[in-house]
Design a protein around this motif. Structure first.
Motif, mmCIF file in Angstrom:
data_model
loop_
_atom_site.group_PDB
_atom_site.id
_atom_site.type_symbol
_atom_site.label_atom_id
_atom_site.label_comp_id
_atom_site.label_asym_id
_atom_site.label_seq_id
_atom_site.Cartn_x
_atom_site.Cartn_y
_atom_site.Cartn_z
ATOM 1 N N GLY A 82 12.695 62.806 37.343
ATOM 2 C CA GLY A 82 13.866 62.763 38.128
ATOM 3 C C GLY A 82 14.350 62.606 36.510
ATOM 4 O O GLY A 82 14.468 63.269 35.311
ATOM 5 N N PHE A 83 15.113 60.436 36.890
ATOM 6 C CA PHE A 83 15.655 60.213 35.424
ATOM 7 C C PHE A 83 14.536 58.547 35.419
ATOM 8 O O PHE A 83 15.136 58.406 34.692
ATOM 9 N N GLN A 84 13.546 58.431 35.987
ATOM 10 C CA GLN A 84 13.143 57.719 36.451
ATOM 11 C C GLN A 84 11.908 57.628 35.278
ATOM 12 O O GLN A 84 11.058 58.707 35.198
ATOM 13 N N LYS A 85 12.257 56.242 34.285
ATOM 14 C CA LYS A 85 11.105 56.363 33.113
ATOM 15 C C LYS A 85 9.664 55.973 33.403
ATOM 16 O O LYS A 85 9.254 55.417 34.730
ATOM 17 N N LEU A 86 8.585 56.826 32.817
ATOM 18 C CA LEU A 86 7.464 56.876 33.130
ATOM 19 C C LEU A 86 6.747 55.858 31.650
ATOM 20 O O LEU A 86 7.322 56.106 30.524
ATOM 21 N N TYR A 87 5.502 55.082 31.862
ATOM 22 C CA TYR A 87 5.522 53.862 30.573
ATOM 23 C C TYR A 87 3.922 54.227 30.365
ATOM 24 O O TYR A 87 3.361 54.018 31.509
ATOM 25 N N ASP A 88 3.927 53.898 29.505
ATOM 26 C CA ASP A 88 2.254 54.051 28.840
ATOM 27 C C ASP A 88 2.256 53.250 27.415
ATOM 28 O O ASP A 88 3.194 53.086 27.301
ATOM 29 N N LEU A 89 1.073 53.054 26.989
ATOM 30 C CA LEU A 89 0.126 52.659 25.883
ATOM 31 C C LEU A 89 1.237 53.064 24.915
ATOM 32 O O LEU A 89 0.834 54.278 24.888
ATOM 33 N N THR A 90 1.954 52.951 24.215
ATOM 34 C CA THR A 90 2.026 53.363 22.495
ATOM 35 C C THR A 90 1.205 54.063 21.855
ATOM 36 O O THR A 90 1.280 55.573 21.296
ATOM 37 N N GLU A 91 0.204 53.432 21.858
ATOM 38 C CA GLU A 91 -0.945 54.293 20.833
ATOM 39 C C GLU A 91 -1.506 55.868 21.755
ATOM 40 O O GLU A 91 -1.584 56.183 21.211
ATOM 41 N N ARG A 92 -1.441 54.860 22.625
ATOM 42 C CA ARG A 92 -1.989 56.346 23.399
ATOM 43 C C ARG A 92 -0.575 57.695 22.930
ATOM 44 O O ARG A 92 -0.738 58.825 23.661
ATOM 45 N N VAL A 93 1.021 57.454 23.571
ATOM 46 C CA VAL A 93 1.827 58.372 23.164
ATOM 47 C C VAL A 93 2.494 58.476 22.372
ATOM 48 O O VAL A 93 2.442 60.223 21.862
ATOM 49 N N PHE A 94 2.313 58.204 21.015
ATOM 50 C CA PHE A 94 1.918 58.411 19.558
ATOM 51 C C PHE A 94 0.791 57.429 18.850
ATOM 52 O O PHE A 94 1.300 56.728 17.608
#
Length: 397
Positions: free
Chosen positions: A186-198
């Motif tokens: 939807g418009f809800q943010k999912l958060y993950d560790l930055t080192e896993r995303v980028f």
């Protein structure tokens, strides 16, 4: 005697800003992943906003420049290709990931500022803030991407300013660069560790202060073409105005930029700087598309309200957060761009349950006549907007 500075006439100054920010290019050109990426890079970033009266701010901004744009195009760049990332400039924005390292100084700055701000004490009152933050991050590390709603808290504090501590922790960790947003539901943010995303960009070293200042000012100048030191500093909100002024003086001495005088829409003349080749850029600019466009309230040419007044003689205020009895115009008012002129403003709302686009109010600027041709241009713009927001009918014009 000192030679007089070049004078940019008001129409040329406005035209240069429109060209720099992508509003003179052909909006009917084909939309592809690379062309949309290039547009966001041309703009520098696109502000992301939660208000959805018509469509999200980032979608309206991109649609005003590309007729064929649809939200799915941006979602692919953010979530699949990850050539864009979400972080803060003056507000939450979609930014080219190639520049990720230049947000590392900001992450460190925001971490310190948030810790010292009343926001921190307010959201974590009665709790061990450091423990909440550590627990939230540890849970994401174990479980993977999570939303704010995945964290329960017994105390219902209401929206936004009354965020539960876990939501505040998520926002803090995001602003501090420890978490990133891999996708939204939807418009809800999912958060993950930055080192896993980028992972590759996260591993890059933080740029040295001098290198960061050079990038911030040069990149902002390339997206404004004509500017003051304050406007350079405000573009990314990553350097201070005195630093930007020192950069301008050094860049002018090196011949990279030139001091100029700029005529405002009201005839006043102000000192500024311009890229050294501003005259050649002005000559190369195409004629404005022969159409009327409805701009997002957060459009880049309106972001600096004082500059919009100087360049276009257009006095704009976003009134969504103004109590209704005190609004001069309306809740979500779209500036009307006709060619190279801001000629009016329109308050509109999409009624998705009725597939209807409602025009709640229309105001032409002083001296602008509502000719038949002008009305037809506005009707065409509304028809395009209605198609974009999924409305089958327009009411109120």
């Amino acid at each position: 005697m000192a030679r007089p500075l070049p004078l940019l006439a008001a129409p040329d100054a406005a035209r240069l800003l429109l060209g720099a920010q992508g509003l003179l290019a052909d909006p009917s050109r084909r939309v592809t992943g690379p062309s949309l990426q290039a547009l966001v890079e041309r703009l520098g970033f696109v502000q992301v906003d939660t208000i959805n009266v018509l469509a999200r701010a980032h979608d309206l901004t991109l649609f005003s420049r590309l007729d064929g744009y649809r939200p799915e195009h941006l979602r692919r760049l953010l979530e699949e290709q990850r050539s864009l990332f979400e972080a803060f400039t003056h507000d939450a924005s979609a930014i080219p990931t190639a520049w990720f390292a230049h947000w590392k100084p900001r992450f460190a700055r925001d971490r310190a500022r948030i810790h010292a701000h009343a926001w921190w004490q307010h959201h974590f009152r009665g709790t061990d803030a450091e423990r909440v933050v550590a627990d939230v991050k540890a849970r994401i590390e174990r479980e993977g991407p999570l939303k704010s709603s995945d964290f329960e808290h017994p105390e219902k504090r209401g929206p936004w300013w009354g965020w539960k501590p876990q939501k505040a922790a998520l926002d803090f960790l995001w602003r501090a660069g420890e978490l990133a947003i891999p996708r939204r539901e939807g418009f809800q943010k999912l958060y993950d560790l930055t080192e896993r995303v980028f992972p590759e960009h996260h591993a890059l070293p933080c740029p040295e202060p001098a290198a960061h200042l050079e990038w911030a000012c040069a990149a902002a100048a390339e997206r404004l073409w004509v500017f003051t030191p304050k406007e350079l500093a405000d573009f990314w909100e990553s350097v201070e105005a005195p630093e930007a002024r020192a950069w301008c003086l050094a860049a002018a001495k090196a011949g990279r930029i030139v001091p100029v005088e700029v005529e405002d829409a009201d005839g006043a003349v102000r000192p500024a700087f311009a890229l050294a080749d501003w005259e050649a850029r002005l000559q190369r600019l195409p004629e404005a598309p022969e159409r009327t466009r409805l701009l997002c309230p957060f459009d880049p040419i309106l972001r600096d309200r004082a500059r919009a007044l100087r360049r276009f003689g257009f006095d704009y205020r976003f009134e969504a957060f103004v109590p209704e009895p005190r609004r001069q115009y309306g809740y979500y008012v779209l500036p009307i761009l006709e060619g190279e002129r801001l000629v009016g403003r329109l308050d509109a709302k999409a009624h998705r349950d009725r597939n209807l686009l409602e025009v709640k109010g229309l105001w032409w600027e002083p001296g602008i006549k509502a000719t038949k041709a002008r009305k037809r241009g506005l009707e065409d713009a509304l028809a395009r907007l209605a198609t974009f927001v999924g409305a089958e009918a327009i009411e109120g014009l």
